[in-house]
Scaffold this motif. Sequence first.
Motif, PDB file in Angstrom:
ATOM      1  N   PHE A  31       0.867  -1.181   0.000  1.00  9.38           N
ATOM      2  CA  PHE A  31       0.000   0.000   0.000  1.00  9.38           C
ATOM      3  C   PHE A  31       0.898   1.224   0.000  1.00  9.38           C
ATOM      4  CE2 PHE A  31      -2.850   3.055   2.261  1.00  9.38           C
ATOM      5  CZ  PHE A  31      -3.874   3.046   1.337  1.00  9.38           C
ATOM      6  N   THR A  92      -7.556   7.979   1.212  1.00 10.85           N
ATOM      7  CA  THR A  92      -6.848   7.625   2.450  1.00 10.85           C
ATOM      8  C   THR A  92      -6.607   8.840   3.323  1.00 10.85           C
ATOM      9  OG1 THR A  92      -5.721   5.825   1.301  1.00 10.85           O
ATOM     10  CG2 THR A  92      -4.742   6.577   3.365  1.00 10.85           C
ATOM     11  N   PRO A  93      -7.438   9.049   4.322  1.00  6.94           N
ATOM     12  CA  PRO A  93      -7.162  10.127   5.274  1.00  6.94           C
ATOM     13  C   PRO A  93      -5.964   9.754   6.143  1.00  6.94           C
ATOM     14  CG  PRO A  93      -9.433   9.301   5.482  1.00  6.94           C
ATOM     15  CD  PRO A  93      -8.665   8.321   4.657  1.00  6.94           C
TER      16      PRO A  93
HETATM   17  N1  THU Z   1       0.151   4.788   5.756  1.00 10.58           N
HETATM   18  C1  THU Z   1       0.595   6.035   5.457  1.00 10.58           C
HETATM   19  O1  THU Z   1       1.697   6.213   4.927  1.00 10.58           O
HETATM   20  N2  THU Z   1      -0.196   7.078   5.775  1.00 10.58           N
HETATM   21  C2  THU Z   1      -1.433   6.972   6.333  1.00 10.58           C
HETATM   22  O2  THU Z   1      -2.054   7.974   6.638  1.00 10.58           O
HETATM   23  C3  THU Z   1      -2.018   5.651   6.546  1.00 10.58           C
HETATM   24  C4  THU Z   1      -1.099   4.505   6.411  1.00 10.58           C
HETATM   25  C5  THU Z   1       0.997   3.649   5.390  1.00 10.58           C
HETATM   26  C6  THU Z   1       1.648   2.942   6.550  1.00 10.58           C
HETATM   27  C7  THU Z   1       1.865   1.577   5.987  1.00 10.58           C
HETATM   28  O3  THU Z   1       3.098   1.545   5.301  1.00 10.58           O
HETATM   29  C8  THU Z   1       0.765   1.384   4.983  1.00 10.58           C
HETATM   30  O4  THU Z   1       0.236   2.672   4.735  1.00 10.58           O
HETATM   31  C9  THU Z   1      -0.352   0.483   5.453  1.00 10.58           C
HETATM   32  O5  THU Z   1      -0.840   0.862   6.676  1.00 10.58           O
END
Ligand code: THU
Length: 138
Positions: A31, A92-93
């Motif tokens: 992700f 994605t907040p």
């Molecule tokens: N993640 C972010 O970089 N920012 C967010 O606001 C939510 C989550 C990343 C952390 C991890 O590497 C991946 O997304 C899955 O949680």
Amino acid sequence: MFDDPQSPDWTPLLEAAWRARGHAHAPYSHFQVGAALLTATGEIFAGCNVENAAYPVTLCAERGALSAAVAAGLAPGGLLAAVVVTDVAELTPPCGACRQALVEFAGTLPVLLANHRTRTLHRIEDLLPHSFTGGHFR
Ligand code: THU
């Protein structure tokens, strides 16, 4: 979501966030997240998520960008806009920890969430109402 008449030019912020997302290290979640921050000096700082085999060590894109901004001189109140990009359908907040980290440096902070198809604009105070300010330490 809200309309912000004082919205910055989102284009360079989006470009920086997408570019950073291209460098995300996310071999565990797959992700990839990119973030970009605009500061009062007009500078843009970008970040991506950096995962680790020891999962809790993972750094979110937003706090990566914030760290770069602070290292370059960002002071509390100097954070003017934030963008978070992913390529999944559901925008994605920022996670709770990142919201708290952003609030520490935010003035009025519009937060734009985007994927390749859509965008929504939010206020940091709506994303994190009643944030912890630590005012009693000062
Ligand atoms: N993640 C972010 O970089 N920012 C967010 O606001 C939510 C989550 C990343 C952390 C991890 O590497 C991946 O997304 C899955 O949680």
